[in-house]
Write a protein that holds these residues in place. Structure first.
Motif, PDB file in Angstrom:
ATOM      1  N   ALA A  31       0.823  -1.215   0.000  1.00 41.76           N
ATOM      2  CA  ALA A  31       0.000   0.000   0.000  1.00 41.76           C
ATOM      3  C   ALA A  31       0.856   1.264   0.000  1.00 41.76           C
ATOM      4  CB  ALA A  31      -0.937  -0.005   1.218  1.00 41.76           C
ATOM      5  N   GLU A  32       1.949   1.250   0.735  1.00 45.40           N
ATOM      6  CA  GLU A  32       2.800   2.434   0.806  1.00 45.40           C
ATOM      7  C   GLU A  32       3.417   2.753  -0.554  1.00 45.40           C
ATOM      8  OE1 GLU A  32       6.638   4.187   3.312  1.00 45.40           O
ATOM      9  OE2 GLU A  32       5.907   2.152   3.687  1.00 45.40           O
TER      10      GLU A  32
ATOM     11  N   ARG B 109       1.096   9.640  -5.666  1.00 42.68           N
ATOM     12  CA  ARG B 109       1.528  11.016  -5.462  1.00 42.68           C
ATOM     13  C   ARG B 109       2.439  11.462  -6.610  1.00 42.68           C
ATOM     14  NH1 ARG B 109       2.094   9.331  -0.048  1.00 42.68           N
ATOM     15  NH2 ARG B 109       4.367   9.197  -0.238  1.00 42.68           N
ATOM     16  N   TRP B 110       3.296  10.530  -7.078  1.00 42.16           N
ATOM     17  CA  TRP B 110       4.162  10.838  -8.211  1.00 42.16           C
ATOM     18  C   TRP B 110       3.331  11.140  -9.453  1.00 42.16           C
ATOM     19  CZ3 TRP B 110       9.120  11.822  -9.399  1.00 42.16           C
ATOM     20  CH2 TRP B 110       9.513  11.707 -10.731  1.00 42.16           C
ATOM     21  N   ARG B 111       2.344  10.310  -9.702  1.00 45.13           N
ATOM     22  CA  ARG B 111       1.499  10.517 -10.875  1.00 45.13           C
ATOM     23  C   ARG B 111       0.768  11.846 -10.802  1.00 45.13           C
ATOM     24  NH1 ARG B 111      -2.536   5.773 -12.617  1.00 45.13           N
ATOM     25  NH2 ARG B 111      -0.509   4.860 -13.149  1.00 45.13           N
ATOM     26  N   ASP B 112       0.295  12.198  -9.630  1.00 46.29           N
ATOM     27  CA  ASP B 112      -0.410  13.472  -9.464  1.00 46.29           C
ATOM     28  C   ASP B 112       0.523  14.664  -9.612  1.00 46.29           C
ATOM     29  OD1 ASP B 112      -2.677  12.000  -8.983  1.00 46.29           O
ATOM     30  OD2 ASP B 112      -2.530  12.135  -6.793  1.00 46.29           O
TER      31      ASP B 112
END
Length: 310
Positions: free
Chosen positions: A285-286, A293-296
């Motif tokens: 999950a982590e 977060r990277w994709r965003d």
């Protein structure tokens, strides 16, 4: 040994030299004693195949065999040898017969001429005979590291014996090594022929060779690619530490100067390390959260340059 080297190699009599070489190499890979230790049947078959290739694998020797000048073991047929060597020099014309060789009345005289009998000056008879021995040809497959680093190996011969061969560092696939005086013995005190050994190199599971350069693929993790790292990589001489730059990509090549093949003569090549980013088999999950977060965060994907080029 079979009297027909064509049957031994399984080729037609009108086969090209390339077809003969292909058939021989295929049989060598199937029968080589190094691949079948202790198998006498395959060892005997390997020797038979090697002997057959010595005859028809060389264009000139093949021509002589096809013409009946030599037999399947490479030895000259006696009647051919005697006729060729002495017909022109014999004033009595003992060997000049349109009926074949039936008029060889005194063979003891022929052997006397061959091996050193002396005749009076002016008679026109031969004063002795000597001839260089025939060259022999073999094939030897060696391990990748033996070819790169050099080694000593034994070349098995058709008669069950072997020739000791020094393989120089950096030898290549298809390279032919010459052993002076290791061919067939000469006649009448003549010098022995030479042995020619063609080298085959078995592939390596990690290293790939291009000339004297070496290429190896090294897997790295996602974090090593993003953050950079020091990783151990294999080389021909052992493990070395190599720096991975930040932001490394799969397929990127890094050079280790002088870590390629170091031949017996000439400069060493380089080693090229091709990076391959490998993600874990199990994603927790982590890791998923980090990836999200990277994709965003990113505004331009890795394929943007591809579309701009079209």
């Amino acid at each position: 040994m079979s009297d027909d080297p064509y049957k031994v190699l399984g080729v037609a009599r009108d086969a090209s030299q390339a077809e003969i070489k292909k058939a021989y190499r295929k049989l060598v890979k199937e029968l080589h004693p190094d691949l079948h230790p202790g198998d006498k049947t395959k060892a005997d078959r390997f020797q038979e195949v090697s002997a057959a290739n010595d005859i028809i694998g060389d264009a000139e020797t093949r021509k002589r065999f096809d013409a009946g000048e030599i037999d399947a073991s490479g030895q000259e047929r006696p009647e051919r040898r005697y006729y060729r060597d002495f017909a022109d020099a014999d004033p009595q014309g003992r060997y000049d017969s349109g009926a074949g060789y039936g008029d060889f009345e005194d063979l003891s005289g022929v052997f006397s001429d061959l091996f050193g009998a002396r005749a009076g000056a002016g008679t026109g008879r031969a004063q002795g005979f000597s001839a260089r021995g025939a060259d022999l040809r073999y094939h030897l497959d060696v391990d990748f590291m033996d070819a790169v680093q050099g080694a000593k190996r034994a070349v098995p011969l058709p008669d069950g014996s072997a020739i000791d061969l020094t393989i120089p560092a950096g030898v290549r696939e298809g390279q032919i090594l010459r052993l002076r005086g290791k061919g067939q013995p000469g006649l009448g005190g003549g010098p022995a022929g030479d042995a020619y050994v063609e080298i085959g190199v078995r592939p390596h599971p990690v290293f790939k060779r291009d000339g004297n350069d070496i290429e190896v693929e090294v897997p790295i993790s996602f974090d090593e690619a993003v953050l950079g790292a020091k990783v151990e990589v294999p080389t021909l001489s052992g493990r070395v530490s190599m720096g991975i730059p930040k932001g490394a990509s799969s397929g990127q090549r890094l050079r280790l100067k002088g870590k390629g093949v170091r031949p017996a003569k000439g400069a060493a090549g380089d080693q090229y390390v091709r990076l391959k980013i490998v993600t874990p088999a199990k994603i927790d999950a982590e890791m998923e959260a980090i990836a999200q977060r990277w994709r965003d965060h990113v505004t331009e994907g890795p394929r943007a340059g591809l579309w701009r080029a079209l």
